[in-house]
Design an enzyme around this catalytic site. Structure first.
Site, PDB file in Angstrom:
ATOM      1  N   GLY A 191       1.268  -7.710   6.988  1.00  0.00           N
ATOM      2  CA  GLY A 191       1.706  -6.909   8.286  1.00  0.00           C
ATOM      3  C   GLY A 191       1.915  -5.910   7.233  1.00  0.00           C
ATOM      4  N   GLY A 192       2.146  -4.919   7.881  1.00  0.00           N
ATOM      5  CA  GLY A 192       1.854  -3.684   7.786  1.00  0.00           C
ATOM      6  C   GLY A 192       0.763  -3.328   7.201  1.00  0.00           C
ATOM      7  N   ASP A 193       1.727  -2.975   5.531  1.00  0.00           N
ATOM      8  CA  ASP A 193       1.064  -2.655   4.305  1.00  0.00           C
ATOM      9  C   ASP A 193       1.129  -3.153   3.253  1.00  0.00           C
ATOM     10  OD1 ASP A 193       4.114  -1.645   4.157  1.00  0.00           O
ATOM     11  OD2 ASP A 193       3.471   0.335   3.888  1.00  0.00           O
ATOM     12  N   GLU A 194       2.002  -4.693   3.751  1.00  0.00           N
ATOM     13  CA  GLU A 194       1.611  -5.386   2.547  1.00  0.00           C
ATOM     14  C   GLU A 194       0.759  -6.731   2.666  1.00  0.00           C
ATOM     15  OE1 GLU A 194       7.544  -5.697   2.496  1.00  0.00           O
ATOM     16  OE2 GLU A 194       5.580  -7.504   3.711  1.00  0.00           O
ATOM     17  N   LEU A 225       0.402  -0.989  -0.075  1.00  0.00           N
ATOM     18  CA  LEU A 225      -0.202  -0.182  -0.028  1.00  0.00           C
ATOM     19  C   LEU A 225       1.440   1.108   0.568  1.00  0.00           C
ATOM     20  CD1 LEU A 225      -3.194   0.914   0.036  1.00  0.00           C
ATOM     21  CD2 LEU A 225      -2.994   0.690   2.245  1.00  0.00           C
TER      22      LEU A 225
END
Length: 725
Positions: A633-636, A593
């Site tokens: 996880g995170g923006d993945e 993202l």
């Protein structure tokens, strides 16, 4: 000119037929087939054929070079002329077109199936679905009436494990890697005990064993061999019979004389000019005679080599006409001793009774009964006898196959003792237990069942439905489902849950019923155990709910409820496995993202989490039902596409995702374009396993990031080919 041609012909004659006294160099192939041929640990050839050809070499002034080879290699070397003679080879018409077989037969053999001691294979039909070790290109495997053809005729499938030598076959069987092994008769006789194996009563394709000479060497060598061996066969004291006794333990190989074939051919020629109908009739007689002769040979082989005890008895005199080696070993008499004995000398029922039973047996097709027979040392052994009459030209004999059942009788006695022990064991079971016959009668109960139903130890006939529900007819319907009826239909265990009102309130009872089979595999009763599972079900329900919740948490992202990396890896592995079988493609999207950090820095992480939840919903709407969306996880994020039909389909899906995720986020005066960078890898074009798929999709995604974001790119395609504009 004439002198020149004469010298040339003389040179050819000398080359083709070595002069007397000149040593001929002969190369003989040796495969590992003891006791016929083998190479020992000192590298020396030994066995029946090496010893035989050593004697031939002395007589014919040959110099022998032994060439060790595997069986398939030996056949190829003989065909190419790299060896001159292959000594121990079965004669077939196909091989006779390639090689020059000796006219003189050395011995006869057949293929023998062997098994481990704890197995009980008794017919070819029982080899269905089993692993059988066989020698590559073995005549007992590929020849006419070989194991291949027999299995096709009986429509059975055998899992053949092909090996290079009989020793390899026995090694695999001894190690348990296969269920059975087929080897030559003589190899099995000499080596079965060393590998702790037993022969099954299955014999394949009796054959003649003759030496084969390469087509590249002069015919004179074969002629010299045939003449010498024919001469040796005329004397029972010759080196030929000495070697048979040394290596095979037989004095005479029981071969048909050569004059038989010659006489038969002359007889056919003599009657060739007779009327057509006469010729046809004699031809049929010849076919029937050959068939009877072959059947007689097969019967003789079966009678002599069978591991079962066999007797031929004259019913009129009760004399033992013949006994096979297995019978001699069992009764501890020599063959000639048994042939002079009466049946009452080994039977315990007496002379008069033996005569009466033998006289009656002639009128019956088959009989099966048990007796007690006496051995030479006085030991009395229980036996089971299968007896039927066979009719010869001048009389009727009784053919008996006898099995030692002493082990079975001991087992039956032990079973009776164990039944008493079993009752004491089941009485120690706290749950009520009953054994119920197929007609609903209670055969056995344990102590708990008797106490629960107030039944005395010595009780009369009781039906299970009377005892459990006070009914006068068997249970039926949904209220009282009958486990006995279901087991009768399926032959499988069944569990029935019943609800019962008690003084303690409503209780849940589990009734477990299992089938009981007799020695013939027929259902004759069921075992029924009843236990109160009310508390257990309550605990299990709580545990199941907790387990489901924990399982979901372990495999899903807590924020978006998408599959996490652990669950995604498992689905990717399954998708690749399915693609390998179907030949379809699999695509993996690695999605990052864009600008999430700016959202978190300006609006806070809570707002960033709301954006991630929204992105997850958008991704779910973009993909098909069978595809997988996961959060790394995170923006993945990760997207897995299965059953891919074309690259264009992948590109269309990538464009749809880019369109769906691209939008402007407005919060007060804050504005930010939201987009995603997507890297794509395809199986099998870009990767062969899960790790390569992930790595290559990640690399493709970073190329999108470095080229301006908000786009997608294939790992292996040229840059810009599938870019989204």
């Amino acid at each position: 000119m004439i002198l020149r041609w004469g010298l040339l012909l003389l040179g050819c004659f000398i080359f083709l037929f070595p002069a007397q006294g000149e040593t001929a160099n002969i190369r003989i192939g040796i495969d590992n087939n003891p006791p016929l041929t083998r190479v020992n640990q000192q590298g020396e050839a030994e066995g029946l054929f090496p010893d035989l050809f050593m004697q031939v070499a002395k007589a014919e002034n040959w110099s022998i070079e032994y060439v060790p080879c595997q069986w398939q290699q030996c056949l190829e070397s003989l065909a190419t002329g790299d060896i001159d003679i292959l000594p121990a080879i079965a004669y077939t018409k196909e091989r006779a077109n390639l090689f020059h077989f000796a006219d003189e037969v050395i011995t006869s053999s057949w293929g023998q199936i062997y098994q481990q001691r704890n197995n009980n294979v008794s017919s070819v039909l029982e080899l269905a679905g089993k692993k059988v070790a066989v020698l590559k290109q073995d005549i007992y495997l590929i020849g006419e009436q070989g194991l291949f053809q027999i299995s096709e005729n009986f429509n059975i499938e055998i899992d053949y494990v092909k090996v290079d030598s009989y020793q390899d076959a026995f090694t695999l069987l001894n190690n348990g890697a296969v269920d059975a092994a087929m080897v030559g008769r003589f190899y099995g006789l000499k080596n079965a005990q060393k590998f702790d194996l037993l022969p099954a009563p299955i014999m394949i394709k009796p054959i003649q064993v003759r030496p084969a000479f390469a087509a590249t060497i002069p015919q004179q060598y074969k002629i010299d061999f045939d003449q010498l061996l024919h001469k040796w066969k005329q004397s029972t004291n010759s080196v030929y019979y000495q070697l048979l006794d040394k290596w095979l333990g037989v004095k005479n190989p029981a071969l048909l004389p050569r004059w038989f074939t010659t006489s038969l051919s002359s007889l056919v020629g003599m009657f060739a000019l007779l009327l057509f109908i006469t010729f046809w009739t004699r031809k049929q007689v010849k076919i029937k005679t050959r068939e009877l002769s072959r059947q007689q040979q097969h019967y003789q082989i079966f009678f002599e080599e069978s591991q079962s005890i066999m007797l031929l008895v004259d019913p009129e005199t009760a004399e033992i006409v013949d006994a096979n080696p297995a019978a001699c070993k069992f009764y501890q008499y020599r063959r000639e001793q048994l042939q002079n004995m009466k049946m009452w000398q080994i039977n315990q029922i007496g002379e008069a009774e033996v005569k009466n039973r033998l006289a009656a047996a002639i009128k019956l097709d088959q009989q099966q009964f048990e007796r007690v027979h006496t051995r030479a040392d006085g030991t009395k052994v229980p036996v089971e006898v299968y007896r039927s009459p066979i009719h010869t030209r001048d009389r009727t004999l009784l053919y008996s196959i006898i099995h030692d059942i002493s082990k079975r009788k001991r087992a039956e006695q032990e079973l009776e003792e164990r039944n008493n022990f079993l009752q004491s064991v089941i009485d120690g079971v706290s749950d009520p237990m009953m054994v119920i016959s197929l007609d609903y009668q209670i055969l056995q109960l344990n102590k708990s069942a008797r106490q629960q139903q107030s039944i005395p130890v010595e009780h009369g006939q009781l039906a299970c439905y009377q005892l459990s529900h006070g009914l006068q007819i068997p249970c039926n319907g949904n209220d009282y489902p009958c486990p006995l009826l279901e087991i009768k239909e399926t032959g499988l265990p069944v569990t029935v849950i019943r609800h019962q009102e008690t003084d303690q309130g409503k209780r849940i009872l589990e009734l477990c019923a299992s089938p009981l089979f007799d020695a013939n595999g027929e259902l004759y009763a069921i075992i029924e155990v009843v236990r109160d599972i009310t508390e257990r079900l309550q605990i299990e329900e709580l545990l199941n709910e907790n387990e489901k919740r924990l399982h979901h948490l372990a495999h899903h992202d807590s924020l978006t409820d998408l599959p996490n990396r652990l669950l995604f890896d498992d689905r990717l592995k399954q998708a690749l496995s399915k693609a390998r079988r179907s030949g379809r493609q699999v695509a993996l999207f690695f999605l990052d993202l864009d600008h999430l950090k700016i959202i978190n820095d300006n609006l806070g992480h809570d707002y960033g989490d709301l954006l991630l939840i929204d992105i997850a919903k958008r991704l779910r709407k973009c993909v098909r039902e069978g595809d997988t969306v996961a959060r790394m996880g995170g923006d993945e994020f990760l997207v897995l596409l299965e059953e891919v039909e074309s690259v264009e389909m992948i590109a269309a899906m990538a464009e749809r995702i880019c369109h769906s995720l691209s939008h402007e986020l407005v919060k007060g005066e804050f504005r930010q374009e939201i987009s995603a960078s997507i890297g794509i890898s395809i199986y099998p074009e870009d990767a062969k396993n899960e790790q390569e798929m992930m790595k290559n999709a990640d690399l493709a995604m970073y190329r999108v990031k470095s080229s301006g974001k908000a786009n997608y790119q294939f790992y292996s395609a040229p840059q810009g080919r599938f870019l989204f504009d």
